[in-house]
Design an enzyme around this catalytic site. Structure first.
Site, PDB file in Angstrom:
ATOM      1  N   THR A  13       0.835  -1.209   0.000  1.00 29.45           N
ATOM      2  CA  THR A  13       0.000   0.000   0.000  1.00 29.45           C
ATOM      3  C   THR A  13       0.873   1.263   0.000  1.00 29.45           C
ATOM      4  OG1 THR A  13      -0.223   0.079   2.416  1.00 29.45           O
ATOM      5  CG2 THR A  13      -1.893  -1.162   1.200  1.00 29.45           C
ATOM      6  N   ARG A  66      23.198 -16.643   2.788  1.00 32.62           N
ATOM      7  CA  ARG A  66      22.824 -15.226   2.957  1.00 32.62           C
ATOM      8  C   ARG A  66      23.706 -14.305   2.103  1.00 32.62           C
ATOM      9  NH1 ARG A  66      18.034 -13.281   4.652  1.00 32.62           N
ATOM     10  NH2 ARG A  66      18.310 -11.067   5.080  1.00 32.62           N
ATOM     11  N   HIS A 110       8.716   3.593   8.813  1.00 35.30           N
ATOM     12  CA  HIS A 110       8.492   2.743   9.986  1.00 35.30           C
ATOM     13  C   HIS A 110       7.183   3.158  10.656  1.00 35.30           C
ATOM     14  CE1 HIS A 110       9.563   0.009  13.195  1.00 35.30           C
ATOM     15  NE2 HIS A 110       9.133   0.929  14.036  1.00 35.30           N
ATOM     16  N   ASP A 151      16.621   0.809  12.250  1.00 35.12           N
ATOM     17  CA  ASP A 151      15.729   1.964  12.475  1.00 35.12           C
ATOM     18  C   ASP A 151      16.453   3.106  13.194  1.00 35.12           C
ATOM     19  OD1 ASP A 151      13.674   0.381  11.403  1.00 35.12           O
ATOM     20  OD2 ASP A 151      13.022  -0.316  13.367  1.00 35.12           O
TER      21      ASP A 151
HETATM   22  C1  GAR Z   1       3.869  -0.648   6.698  1.00 39.30           C
HETATM   23  O1  GAR Z   1       3.051  -0.389   7.804  1.00 39.30           O
HETATM   24  C2  GAR Z   1       5.298  -0.244   6.993  1.00 39.30           C
HETATM   25  O2  GAR Z   1       5.394   0.903   7.767  1.00 39.30           O
HETATM   26  C3  GAR Z   1       5.779  -1.446   7.738  1.00 39.30           C
HETATM   27  O3  GAR Z   1       5.235  -2.545   7.047  1.00 39.30           O
HETATM   28  C4  GAR Z   1       3.986  -2.153   6.457  1.00 39.30           C
HETATM   29  C5  GAR Z   1       4.013  -2.504   4.987  1.00 39.30           C
HETATM   30  O4  GAR Z   1       2.752  -2.278   4.399  1.00 39.30           O
HETATM   31  N1  GAR Z   1       7.222  -1.502   7.799  1.00 39.30           N
HETATM   32  C6  GAR Z   1       7.892  -1.941   8.858  1.00 39.30           C
HETATM   33  O5  GAR Z   1       7.366  -2.414   9.831  1.00 39.30           O
HETATM   34  C7  GAR Z   1       9.405  -1.827   8.738  1.00 39.30           C
HETATM   35  N2  GAR Z   1      10.039  -2.040   9.999  1.00 39.30           N
HETATM   36  P1  GAR Z   1       2.561  -2.187   2.827  1.00 39.30           P
HETATM   37  O6  GAR Z   1       3.257  -3.387   2.199  1.00 39.30           O
HETATM   38  O7  GAR Z   1       1.064  -2.243   2.636  1.00 39.30           O
HETATM   39  O8  GAR Z   1       3.152  -0.879   2.359  1.00 39.30           O
END
Ligand code: GAR
Length: 208
Positions: A13, A66, A110, A151
């Protein structure tokens, strides 16, 4: 034109918010040149294809170890010659070599107000579960540059979101996305495209 590679792992998204931002002119002088996923099942890959963007999967299970995976990931990014790499829900720790090579040219979104609820183990829904368990009244999202820490890089922008008593991790995640993430990420990319972001001594300033 700012050449952007977007790295994704899931629903995409945030990728969609960038695609829409470019289409609507809110993000100027920017082109997504490639979308890279570590997860072959990521719906984000489908979103990229629907928008006519090259979508590539580099999955760890296709490599012996990896190190080889990280080399392949870096190669895939380099090939697209990006000016900026955007981690939009990318659940892979960025290889150190890539961090060094693209210093202050990788940004991440984040879903909390860093440094709260960030670092190892805090990703996706887990962040919102921890926010609710702690009982904080305000949360939000952060866009930051990626450094060798988790982060921990220079913060570009943050936006707050209220936490309600009846929130579940899912309702909170949705509100943080709608009110903060999908606004912040395109906004920051636009500022970078317009050359308005400066990093000095680990701190970011936005110039007019
Ligand atoms: C989002 O909420 C993003 O902030 C989070 O994963 C989700 C991805 O959603 N990222 C983290 O947690 C990174 N540490 P999306 O695939 O719908 O954009």
């Amino acid at each position: 034109m700012l050449r952007v590679v977007v790295c994704v792992s899931g629903g995409g998204t945030n990728l969609q918010a960038i695609i829409d931002g470019i289409a609507q002119g809110a993000v100027c002088d920017t082109e997504i040149v490639r979308v890279v996923s570590n997860n072959p099942g990521a719906y984000a890959l489908e979103r990229a294809k629907q928008a006519g963007i090259e979508a590539v999967c580099v999955a760890p299970k296709d490599y012996e170890n990896r190190e080889q995976f990280e080399e392949a990931l870096l190669g895939c990014v380099e090939e697209a010659a990006p000016d900026l790499i955007v981690l939009a829900g990318f659940m892979v720790k960025v290889p150190q070599k890539m961090v060094k090579q693209y210093e202050n040219r990788i940004i991440n979104i984040h879903p909390s107000l860093i440094p709260a609820f960030s670092g190892t183990g805090y990703y996706g829904l887990k962040v919102h579960e921890a926010v609710l368990a702690r009982g904080v009244k305000v949360t939000g999202a952060t866009v930051h540059f990626v450094n060798e820490g988790m982060d921990e890089g220079p913060i570009i922008m943050q936006k707050t979101v209220k936490v309600y008593d009846d929130d579940t991790p899912k309702t909170l995640q949705k509100r943080v996305m709608e009110e903060a993430e999908w606004v912040l990420l395109p906004w920051c990319i636009n500022l970078i495209a317009e050359g308005q972001i400066k990093v000095e001594n680990g701190r970011v300033t936005v110039t007019e």
